[in-house]
Design an enzyme around this catalytic site. Structure first.
Site, PDB file in Angstrom:
ATOM      1  CG  HIS A 156      23.967   6.581  46.364  1.00  0.00           C
ATOM      2  ND1 HIS A 156      22.799   5.985  46.780  1.00  0.00           N
ATOM      3  CD2 HIS A 156      23.896   7.859  46.799  1.00  0.00           C
ATOM      4  CE1 HIS A 156      22.057   6.855  47.427  1.00  0.00           C
ATOM      5  NE2 HIS A 156      22.704   8.008  47.443  1.00  0.00           N
ATOM      6  CD  GLU A 160      25.168  11.160  45.793  1.00  0.00           C
ATOM      7  OE1 GLU A 160      24.354  11.904  46.362  1.00  0.00           O
ATOM      8  OE2 GLU A 160      25.709  10.180  46.358  1.00  0.00           O
ATOM      9  CG  ASP A 184      24.820  13.057  50.306  1.00  0.00           C
ATOM     10  OD1 ASP A 184      23.902  13.293  49.516  1.00  0.00           O
ATOM     11  OD2 ASP A 184      25.157  11.900  50.650  1.00  0.00           O
ATOM     12  CG  HIS A 233      22.929  11.234  53.533  1.00  0.00           C
ATOM     13  ND1 HIS A 233      21.952  10.967  54.479  1.00  0.00           N
ATOM     14  CD2 HIS A 233      22.301  11.219  52.325  1.00  0.00           C
ATOM     15  CE1 HIS A 233      20.796  10.798  53.869  1.00  0.00           C
ATOM     16  NE2 HIS A 233      20.972  10.943  52.570  1.00  0.00           N
ATOM     17  CD  GLU A 288      21.295  14.879  47.683  1.00  0.00           C
ATOM     18  OE1 GLU A 288      20.245  15.053  48.352  1.00  0.00           O
ATOM     19  OE2 GLU A 288      21.676  13.764  47.279  1.00  0.00           O
TER      20      GLU A 288
END
Length: 260
Positions: free
Chosen positions: A13, A40, A42, A55, A118
């Site tokens: 993450h 993962e 962002d 993020h 993301e």
């Protein structure tokens, strides 16, 4: 995309974010080098519409600067350190905000890596779905087998699916009947959910062709409980550490299991 052929699938993450500044090349590479192949991160857009790994909408937490990234050009950002000083002090003061293009350049050397990218709602709100998707898709066309586009924004994922064959994952805001109906209509490759939003114990997870991803696992016991509930992939900012803990716990189980 088939399920990862490992006993306890883990996702990093924001990269190996417990040890390195989140959403940096350093964090991604550290996770990958530790054997975590599901990575993962962002993505936000700069003022000049360049996708960068970030993020938050602003730089306060990661750089100590109270400015929104959508108000800053990439050239300006290149002078800003994003070493997360509140967590790491001066250890990473020379780390810079990577672009999505820079992150994608790592993939040819690592064919087992899969990026979960993301798209953040702040950039979608600032620039609109079409522009965000316009800036994203040309960059990933050569890496479709190693990319999954994820977002809380349902309509953004619909647009991504309309315009490409890339794998997608919907990050749930709520685990409820309406969301289930939307998930069945979208039919994503992945459904991602905060473990705190999962239904009460004993309630089966929605069935579908998707794989379930849950975050944020706090330790091996927590991760194993999530797997037992039907979660396919567990996400953690300390995924390499969690991998070692899980290996030890399963080994201990094997030792404690009587033969015959």
């Amino acid at each position: 995309m088939s399920k990862p052929p490992v006993r306890f699938p883990l996702m990093a993450h924001r990269g190996y974010a417990s040890v390195h500044p989140e959403n940096t090349l350093e964090a991604l590479c550290a996770a990958g080098e530790a054997g975590i192949t599901l990575l993962e991160f962002d993505v936000q857009l700069t003022r000049d519409h360049i996708p960068v790994l970030l993020h938050d909408a602003g730089l306060k937490r990661t750089a100590g600067i109270d400015r929104l990234v959508c108000h800053i050009t990439l050239a300006e950002l290149q002078a800003v350190g994003v070493g997360f000083p509140a967590q790491f002090g001066d250890s990473y003061q020379d780390v810079r905000l990577p672009t999505l293009e820079q992150a994608l350049e790592l993939l040819p050397a690592h064919p087992d890596w899969v990026y979960f990218i993301e798209l953040k709602h702040e950039s979608i709100e600032a620039f609109g779905i079409e522009l965000v998707v316009d800036q994203l898709l040309p960059l990933i066309y050569e890496h479709l087998d190693q990319c999954v586009i994820i977002s809380f924004d349902y309509n953004c994922l619909l647009e991504v699916c309309r315009r490409s064959d890339v794998h997608v994952g919907w990050v749930l805001k709520q685990y409820d009947e309406v969301s289930q109906q939307q998930a069945e209509a979208l039919d994503p490759d992945f459904l991602l959910v905060n473990c705190l939003r999962l239904p009460e114990l004993g309630t089966p997870l929605w069935q579908g062709a998707w794989q379930w991803v849950s975050y944020e696992a706090i330790d091996a016991g927590h991760a194993r409980a999530l797997y037992a509930r039907g979660v396919d992939i567990v996400s953690s900012m300390a995924a390499p550490e969690l991998k070692r803990e899980l290996a030890q716990s399963y080994t201990a189980d094997a030792r404690d299991t009587p033969l015959g």
